[in-house]
Design a protein around this motif. Structure first.
Motif, mmCIF file in Angstrom:
data_model
loop_
_atom_site.group_PDB
_atom_site.id
_atom_site.type_symbol
_atom_site.label_atom_id
_atom_site.label_comp_id
_atom_site.label_asym_id
_atom_site.label_seq_id
_atom_site.Cartn_x
_atom_site.Cartn_y
_atom_site.Cartn_z
ATOM 1 N N LEU A 24 12.250 3.673 -9.345
ATOM 2 C CA LEU A 24 12.659 2.638 -8.393
ATOM 3 C C LEU A 24 11.446 2.113 -7.620
ATOM 4 C CD1 LEU A 24 15.475 1.563 -7.968
ATOM 5 C CD2 LEU A 24 15.830 3.275 -6.181
ATOM 6 N N THR A 25 10.536 3.007 -7.289
ATOM 7 C CA THR A 25 9.340 2.609 -6.534
ATOM 8 C C THR A 25 8.455 1.666 -7.362
ATOM 9 O OG1 THR A 25 9.424 4.659 -5.266
ATOM 10 C CG2 THR A 25 7.316 3.508 -5.286
ATOM 11 N N GLN A 26 8.403 1.900 -8.665
ATOM 12 C CA GLN A 26 7.672 0.966 -9.538
ATOM 13 C C GLN A 26 8.280 -0.432 -9.425
ATOM 14 O OE1 GLN A 26 8.051 3.129 -13.306
ATOM 15 N NE2 GLN A 26 5.841 3.418 -13.307
ATOM 16 N N LYS A 27 9.601 -0.466 -9.380
ATOM 17 C CA LYS A 27 10.297 -1.751 -9.252
ATOM 18 C C LYS A 27 9.982 -2.393 -7.897
ATOM 19 C CE LYS A 27 14.658 -2.139 -10.837
ATOM 20 N NZ LYS A 27 16.144 -2.135 -10.788
ATOM 21 N N HIS A 28 9.887 -1.557 -6.865
ATOM 22 C CA HIS A 28 9.589 -2.089 -5.533
ATOM 23 C C HIS A 28 8.200 -2.716 -5.489
ATOM 24 C CE1 HIS A 28 12.738 0.891 -3.745
ATOM 25 N NE2 HIS A 28 13.255 -0.044 -4.517
ATOM 26 N N VAL A 29 7.250 -2.083 -6.166
ATOM 27 C CA VAL A 29 5.900 -2.655 -6.242
ATOM 28 C C VAL A 29 5.962 -4.021 -6.927
ATOM 29 C CG1 VAL A 29 3.625 -2.397 -7.328
ATOM 30 C CG2 VAL A 29 4.676 -0.443 -6.165
ATOM 31 N N GLY A 71 0.129 9.586 6.617
ATOM 32 C CA GLY A 71 0.474 10.737 7.464
ATOM 33 C C GLY A 71 1.761 11.414 7.022
ATOM 34 N N ILE A 72 2.770 10.611 6.678
ATOM 35 C CA ILE A 72 4.054 11.193 6.263
ATOM 36 C C ILE A 72 3.894 11.961 4.953
ATOM 37 C CG2 ILE A 72 6.400 10.645 5.511
ATOM 38 C CD1 ILE A 72 6.320 8.232 7.467
ATOM 39 N N VAL A 73 3.124 11.399 4.039
ATOM 40 C CA VAL A 73 2.887 12.084 2.753
ATOM 41 C C VAL A 73 2.100 13.378 2.994
ATOM 42 C CG1 VAL A 73 1.605 11.922 0.572
ATOM 43 C CG2 VAL A 73 3.105 10.055 1.272
ATOM 44 N N LYS A 74 1.142 13.312 3.921
ATOM 45 C CA LYS A 74 0.360 14.521 4.237
ATOM 46 C C LYS A 74 1.279 15.617 4.773
ATOM 47 C CE LYS A 74 -3.940 16.222 5.058
ATOM 48 N NZ LYS A 74 -3.602 17.467 4.405
ATOM 49 N N TYR A 117 0.845 -1.202 0.000
ATOM 50 C CA TYR A 117 0.000 0.000 0.000
ATOM 51 C C TYR A 117 0.881 1.252 0.000
ATOM 52 C CZ TYR A 117 -3.397 3.504 1.443
ATOM 53 O OH TYR A 117 -4.182 4.636 1.487
ATOM 54 N N ALA A 118 1.911 1.223 0.879
ATOM 55 C CA ALA A 118 2.795 2.393 1.011
ATOM 56 C C ALA A 118 3.476 2.716 -0.319
ATOM 57 C CB ALA A 118 3.836 2.139 2.100
ATOM 58 N N GLU A 119 4.013 1.701 -0.970
ATOM 59 C CA GLU A 119 4.722 1.925 -2.240
ATOM 60 C C GLU A 119 3.769 2.496 -3.287
ATOM 61 O OE1 GLU A 119 7.824 1.901 -2.508
ATOM 62 O OE2 GLU A 119 8.796 0.164 -1.592
ATOM 63 N N LYS A 120 2.556 1.949 -3.350
ATOM 64 C CA LYS A 120 1.589 2.446 -4.344
ATOM 65 C C LYS A 120 1.164 3.880 -4.026
ATOM 66 C CE LYS A 120 -0.252 -1.884 -6.131
ATOM 67 N NZ LYS A 120 -1.436 -2.751 -6.304
ATOM 68 N N HIS A 121 1.053 4.173 -2.744
ATOM 69 C CA HIS A 121 0.710 5.540 -2.334
ATOM 70 C C HIS A 121 1.818 6.507 -2.750
ATOM 71 C CE1 HIS A 121 -1.747 8.348 -0.108
ATOM 72 N NE2 HIS A 121 -0.715 8.737 0.628
ATOM 73 N N LEU A 122 3.057 6.036 -2.654
ATOM 74 C CA LEU A 122 4.199 6.882 -3.027
ATOM 75 C C LEU A 122 4.245 7.125 -4.530
ATOM 76 C CD1 LEU A 122 6.802 5.341 -0.577
ATOM 77 C CD2 LEU A 122 5.799 7.636 -0.467
ATOM 78 N N LEU A 123 3.738 6.178 -5.301
ATOM 79 C CA LEU A 123 3.688 6.399 -6.756
ATOM 80 C C LEU A 123 2.764 7.578 -7.095
ATOM 81 C CD1 LEU A 123 3.603 2.776 -8.277
ATOM 82 C CD2 LEU A 123 5.492 4.431 -8.318
ATOM 83 N N GLU A 124 1.799 7.824 -6.220
ATOM 84 C CA GLU A 124 0.929 8.997 -6.419
ATOM 85 C C GLU A 124 1.600 10.269 -5.897
ATOM 86 O OE1 GLU A 124 -2.900 8.278 -4.629
ATOM 87 O OE2 GLU A 124 -2.984 6.246 -5.456
#
Ligand code: FE
Ligand code: FE
Length: 279
Positions: free
Chosen positions: A125-130, A154-157, A94-101
């Protein structure tokens, strides 16, 4: 890193990452590979399809094709530690996909080309992590589901607040964005470090290896961000506090020089504010 890159040609280098490639583990995996082989004699029956899948996905995941996949027994799957491990994988997926946004927004908000490129590289790199986590689920015979990660939300917010609270085009913006991004990296480092250790405990050695690869890349990203901050952005951000009337006079007096710098130094990926810091 190509020093001639600038904003207009960033996209031509999408296949390059700023982070150094993590290879140290690769050379140290032979012993765990052998161990994995010894511990997975019962896995050969289901390896044919998986080997083909591995071959197809090797570029995405960095997985050694020769690695054997051990599927846990149904008994192990029902255990509390395994259940907790799967929940952790869902959290980080979930975290990795959220970071892609989030990463494209951070890239767009960044002031310097250097930081924009770092975010762009980390998006790839995050795409690779997913892909790697999805592969882990497949190796476990589980569906790659996600579970909302409140921490990353929360961190992204917080990062979004940093953008709102800092001036567009300022170096303070970049200094703040680096800290926001490093909070993300530290969450990921804790998650991948813990999950890789749990995978080892559960004797899922090949899965532990995959998680370690991502862990190394997150650590390298964290180091890169520190380097970017400490080599120039933090110092340049300090200049934001010292800009005022005198700065305006400086701008007027140096208008012609700025034109010169634009042509001469844009290729070196320094913003006008960074150049002001250096000259
Ligand atoms: Fe990641
Ligand atoms: Fe990351």
């Amino acid at each position: 890193m190509d020093t001639n890159k600038n904003k207009t040609n960033n996209t031509s280098d999408k296949d390059k990452t700023s982070t150094p490639k993590g290879t140290s583990k690769d050379t140290n995996q032979n012993s765990s590979n052998e161990s994995a082989t010894q511990n997975s004699n019962n896995s050969t029956q289901n390896s044919s399809q998986e080997n083909q899948d591995k071959s197809n996905q090797e570029d995405d995941t960095g997985m050694d094709e020769k690695k054997n996949s051990q599927k846990p027994s149904e008994t192990e799957k029902g255990g509390p530690l395994f259940t907790f491990f799967i929940a952790g994988l869902k959290d980080i997926l979930y975290a990795e996909k959220h970071l892609l946004e989030a990463l494209p927004k951070m890239q767009k908000a960044a002031t310097t080309n250097e930081l924009q490129e770092a975010f762009e590289d980390h998006y790839l790199l995050t795409q690779k992590h997913v892909s790697r986590i999805e592969k882990v689920f497949k190796m476990l015979g589980e569906e790659p589901e996600t579970k909302k990660c409140e921490a990353i939300v929360g961190i992204v917010k917080e990062g979004e607040n940093t953008i709102k609270e800092t001036e567009d085009g300022s170096m303070t913006r970049d200094a703040g964005l680096i800290i926001a991004a490093q909070k993300v990296e530290h969450y990921e480092i804790a998650s991948y470090g813990g999950l890789a250790a749990l995978a080892e405990t559960l004797e899922l050695y090949d899965i532990s290896e995959l998680l370690h690869k991502t862990l190394e890349e997150e650590e390298q990203t964290d180091e890169l961000l520190t380097m970017i901050a400490e080599s120039n952005i933090n110092f340049a951000a300090k200049e934001d506090d010292q800009e005022g009337e005198s700065d305006q006079e400086y701008d007027d007096e140096n208008e012609e020089d700025e034109d010169f710098y634009d042509e001469e130094y844009d290729e070196n990926r320094y913003s006008s504010q960074q150049r002001r810091f250096f000259y």
